[in-house]
Enzyme design. Structure first.
Site, PDB file in Angstrom:
ATOM      1  N   ASN A 291       0.834  -1.190   0.000  1.00  0.00           N
ATOM      2  CA  ASN A 291       0.000   0.000   0.000  1.00  0.00           C
ATOM      3  C   ASN A 291       0.876   1.250   0.000  1.00  0.00           C
ATOM      4  O   ASN A 291       1.747   1.409  -0.839  1.00  0.00           O
ATOM      5  CB  ASN A 291      -0.960  -0.028   1.195  1.00  0.00           C
ATOM      6  CG  ASN A 291      -2.162   0.879   1.008  1.00  0.00           C
ATOM      7  OD1 ASN A 291      -2.729   0.925  -0.089  1.00  0.00           O
ATOM      8  ND2 ASN A 291      -2.557   1.592   2.042  1.00  0.00           N
TER       9      ASN A 291
ATOM     10  N   ASP B 124      -5.301   8.268   7.206  1.00  0.00           N
ATOM     11  CA  ASP B 124      -4.942   7.697   5.900  1.00  0.00           C
ATOM     12  C   ASP B 124      -3.597   8.297   5.473  1.00  0.00           C
ATOM     13  O   ASP B 124      -2.641   8.267   6.229  1.00  0.00           O
ATOM     14  CB  ASP B 124      -6.058   7.963   4.900  1.00  0.00           C
ATOM     15  CG  ASP B 124      -6.056   6.995   3.719  1.00  0.00           C
ATOM     16  OD1 ASP B 124      -4.973   6.530   3.337  1.00  0.00           O
ATOM     17  OD2 ASP B 124      -7.128   6.720   3.165  1.00  0.00           O
TER      18      ASP B 124
END
Length: 291
Positions: free
Chosen positions: A102, A198
């Site tokens: 990610n 995030d």
């Protein structure tokens, strides 16, 4: 005066990984599920794109040889911008179906730090990795649900890193000479906040900007993890941030068009990239991967 505009109206399924390159004066970003890498100039023109064969979590531009290192679902790869060829460097979770790479960021010395996540965002099957300029791979930490928001203090001695699934941003002592991580501490928790941590970046004053996904806000934390400022954004589905422009004073914020659960309404501008002007702070130049 604070001003928020749509920078790119193309609706990314999962826009992520914005990266401003000071050498080219261009913005790079990804759509994790297209999957593709995109680039344009500060006016949103001269657009380029490269498709990749797997879901992509992040990229780092290369200082040598051109192109980029990309964190794809299966591992670290090289992407040749001239030909579009993708070459595997390291498979990070051989045989495992749920982990995928990610978010990632380059440290001040040119190493690429990127983590993996559970595709179902449920179990701690992810890890945090460091790819060195000699292309060797090293595991820094394990037991992560969803790796996000790696970024560094201005002097490079602190690595900030979010486990979105744990609703926590951590801070590691970071050895700039070796790239090893030391003790880990909780920098801040989102348990009492709306949304989840995030993507993130650090500004020139050493404050951490975290995008609170599912709540559509930028949250600026001081170096002690205390909230300094909150900026509302047009959509709740915002994902990541970088500072760009000639003076590094424009915050570019990505978002996702895919519906994330049934609790939230579909948003007309979800998936766009937003440009935030007038924040009164500047970012730091993002280094290139030194390999």
């Amino acid at each position: 005066m604070l001003r928020i505009e749509i920078f790119s109206a193309d609706r990314n399924q999962l826009g992520e990984g914005p990266l401003w390159d000071v050498d080219e004066q261009r913005l790079y970003w990804i759509d994790s599920y297209a999957p593709a890498v995109y680039s344009c100039d500060v006016n949103g023109n001269d657009r380029r794109n490269w498709t990749v064969p797997e879901p992509i979590g992040s990229l780092a531009l290369r200082a040598k040889g051109g192109g980029a290192v990309v964190a794809l679902r299966s591992g670290f790869h090289l992407l040749d911008f001239a030909t579009g060829k993708v070459t595997l460097l390291h498979e990070t979770h051989p045989g495992a179906l749920r982990p995928r790479l990610n978010d990632g960021k380059v440290d001040r010395q040119g190493r690429f730090i990127a983590g993996s996540m559970d595709f179902e965002e449920r179990d701690p099957v992810g890890a945090l990795y460091r790819l060195d300029p000699d292309l060797s791979l090293h595991t820094l930490d394990t037991g992560i649900i969803c790796s996000n928001g790696p970024c560094f203090s201005p002097d490079g001695t602190t690595l900030y890193f979010a486990d979105t699934g744990a609703r926590t941003i951590y801070a590691y002592a970071y050895d700039t000479a070796t790239g090893a991580v030391g003790s880990r501490r909780i920098f801040t928790s989102f348990e009492q906040l709306r949304g989840y941590p995030d993507g993130a970046t650090v500004d020139s004053e050493g404050y951490v900007w975290s995008v609170a996904v599912y709540s559509g806000r930028l949250i600026r934390f001081d170096p002690n993890g205390v909230i300094d400022r909150i900026v509302g954004l047009p959509v709740q589905s915002t994902t990541s941030i970088t500072f760009g422009g000639a003076d590094l004073d424009i915050a570019f914020v990505t978002s996702m068009a895919r519906p994330f659960n049934n609790e939230y309404p579909r948003e007309r501008e979800a998936g766009c990239i937003f440009a935030v002007y007038g924040l009164g702070v500047r970012g730091l130049p993002e280094p290139r991967f030194n390999g």
